[in-house]
Design an enzyme around this catalytic site. Structure first.
Site, PDB file in Angstrom:
ATOM      1  N   LYS A 107      20.439 -50.125  75.357  1.00 15.43           N
ATOM      2  CA  LYS A 107      20.266 -50.437  76.773  1.00 15.43           C
ATOM      3  C   LYS A 107      21.201 -51.561  77.176  1.00 15.43           C
ATOM      4  O   LYS A 107      21.398 -52.514  76.443  1.00 15.43           O
ATOM      5  CB  LYS A 107      18.832 -50.900  77.034  1.00 15.43           C
ATOM      6  N   ASP A 146      23.206 -50.103  68.656  1.00 14.50           N
ATOM      7  CA  ASP A 146      22.547 -50.570  69.876  1.00 14.50           C
ATOM      8  C   ASP A 146      22.622 -52.080  69.999  1.00 14.50           C
ATOM      9  O   ASP A 146      23.330 -52.737  69.252  1.00 14.50           O
ATOM     10  CB  ASP A 146      21.137 -50.007  70.027  1.00 14.50           C
ATOM     11  N   MET A 201       8.005 -57.212  70.237  1.00 11.58           N
ATOM     12  CA  MET A 201       8.058 -56.734  71.628  1.00 11.58           C
ATOM     13  C   MET A 201       6.852 -57.188  72.433  1.00 11.58           C
ATOM     14  O   MET A 201       6.359 -56.451  73.288  1.00 11.58           O
ATOM     15  CB  MET A 201       8.131 -55.185  71.663  1.00 11.58           C
TER      16      MET A 201
END
Ligand code: SAH
Length: 507
Positions: A62, A40, A176
């Site tokens: 993503k 990823d 995050m």
């Protein structure tokens, strides 16, 4: 739990925080062997270079223009390829089990009866501590450490994070958390943490673009707003944060914050780029030349097969060395074939390429590393009836073989590789030039200048006027001047190492 009878094996590998050097040796071993890799966005693309060419590469992260795969889809892919008997590497940023959903992936593999292993990685908090100089635990002031997800909204009832408990932990690191910084800071203060507690945001830890902001818990949100900080970043709240940043060694590296566009051939650019990065700079590779085996590969093979019949072998570039040995190895020979052949090289870069194959050069010019100097060095010897093989590019100037022939040698000038021009700038380079973020551009030969000008066309002027230009030597500088660009500096001696040194010392 059912068990599979095949040899399928999945490895969940922590890729580390960004710097490719921070992958574990165990992780590297599996990456080099895998048949399928699922990766990823947070994994460094340089790590994918370790994966065998034959392996299937599947991007599951993503991307702005792509629909992201759901966790269920990723789990299914893992199980599918592992059940098919493949060695599957699942490369994940940081550590697979720290906010990485590796636990869910391992569960899915276990449920399907697939064999798997988990290789830990350096998680972002550990990396940010080391590379921003924040001792997450410190005997003098911080005895406890918590890693927390900032993904949950602390003002909503469903938050499972016990902020009151966090208020009693010395060092708290939020992953995050950038999107919810304001709420997180407010909640920590409301729960009892002093607004004066030192706070830091570390963005892109261990990468050349790493940035650190320090403030207090009370001011960190406004500080982040002012700086416009974007993910990926960590919020660290800790008495161990030193506002003077005395142990923040990484941002003190000589090229930290400098973006250097490196124009070279595809194979050679990487070494320069790694060097720039080890000095803390951001290297952007601009391949202006593609190096390929010469068109007449059959002829190369015939000549290399007879290498034992030559007295001397001459290399004028690392590419010549690489292509010569590729041909030699394809023939089933190895370095022993060269036992009785003297080897001459143009300079230290070529000598280093040769040493990679376990051989030392017998001859090299003393001070100037040019083909002309090499010609002089060789002509200082008795070349009468010496059989000399030059392994060079198809466009190498003929003056060297002419000089050697005039000195009595029997010369075979073998074009072992050829150069071709790529069609466009790589996206990263095009973006950096367009956004005007390039501080330096390096040119290591006249052909890199010519090819860069062809490649960028009308944009060349605006690109080159906006950046400092580093040239490897007088010939390259003349080519730049002829095109209307004055080099900011010129390397002396004319080597890649001196070029990098000159950039380093410029400031
Ligand atoms: N498994 C990863 C974390 C994935 S969650 C690990 O162990 O590090 C993604 C979050 O990790 C990002 O939002 C950011 O907060 C943090 N992160 C990952 N890499 C980072 C880096 N190089 N610098 C700062 N934060 C990073």
């Amino acid at each position: 739990m059912t068990s599979t009878t095949n040899n399928g094996l999945a490895i969940l590998i922590g890729a580390g925080p960004g710097d490719a050097g921070l992958l574990t040796r165990e992780g590297e071993t599996w990456l080099r062997r895998c048949e399928v890799v699922l990766y990823d966005r947070l994994a460094n693309p340089a790590l994918l270079a370790l994966v065998p060419d034959s392996a299937e590469r599947i991007f599951v992260g993503k991307r702005p223009d792509h629909h992201a795969k759901t966790q269920d889809e990723i789990n299914a892919l893992l199980v599918e390829h592992t059940s098919a008997g493949k060695l599957v590497a699942r490369l994940k940023g940081g550590d697979p089990l720290i906010f990485g959903r590796g636990g869910e992936e391992a569960d899915a593999l276990a449920a399907a009866g697939c064999k798997f292993r988990i290789v830990p990685g350096i998680t972002a908090a550990i990396a940010a501590g080391a590379y921003a100089g924040i001792s997450l635990t410190d005997r003098r002031c911080a005895s406890t450490l918590a890693l927390v997800t900032g993904h949950e909204d602390p003002t909503k009832d469903e938050s499972t994070i016990d902020y009151a408990a966090l208020a009693g932990i010395d060092t708290v690191v939020f992953y995050m958390g950038i999107g919810r910084l304001e709420q997180i800071a407010a909640k920590l203060i409301e729960s009892g943490k002093s607004p004066d507690t030192p706070a830091a945001l570390v963005r892109c830890a261990t990468r050349p673009e790493q940035t650190t902001l320090t403030a207090t818990l009370g001011t960190i949100y406004q500080t982040a707003q002012d700086a416009g900080i974007r993910p990926p970043a960590l919020l660290i709240v800790s008495p161990a944060i030193d506002p003077d940043r005395r142990i923040d060694w990484f941002s003190q590296l000589p090229l930290h914050g400098q973006t250097v566009a490196v124009t070279r051939s595809r194979t050679q650019a990487s070494r320069v780029a790694r060097e720039i990065e080890s000095l803390g700079g951001l290297a952007i590779e601009v391949p202006t030349i593609d190096i390929r085996p010469a068109a007449d590969a059959e002829h190369s093979t015939e000549v290399v097969e007879c290498i034992g019949g030559f007295d001397m072998l001459v290399f004028t570039s690392p590419n010549g060395v690489d292509h010569f040995f590729a041909t030699l190895f394809e023939l089933g020979f190895d370095a022993r074939t060269l036992a009785d052949v003297e080897i001459a090289v143009v300079g230290p870069g070529t000598a280093a390429a040769l040493e990679a194959f376990g051989l030392r050069a017998d001859l090299m010019p003393e001070a100037t590393f040019t083909t002309a100097a090499l010609g002089e060095t060789l002509c200082g010897l008795d070349l009468t009836d010496k059989r000399i093989l030059l392994a060079r590019s198809d466009i190498a100037p003929k003056i060297l073989p002419e000089q050697l022939t005039a000195a009595g040698a029997i010369v075979e000038d073998l074009a072992i590789y050829t150069t071709a021009k790529p069609d466009a700038l790589p996206a990263a380079a095009a973006d950096a030039f367009a956004e005007n973020t390039v501080d330096w551009i390096t040119f290591s030969s006249s052909s890199t200048v010519d090819n860069f000008l062809t490649l960028t066309g009308e944009q060349a002027t605006s690109f080159l006027k906006a950046t400092k230009i580093a040239s490897i030597g007088p010939v390259t500088s003349d080519t730049l001047r002829a095109a209307g660009f004055e080099p900011t500096l010129e390397a002396s001696p004319h080597t890649i190492d001196a070029l990098i040194d000159a950039i380093k010392n410029y400031a």
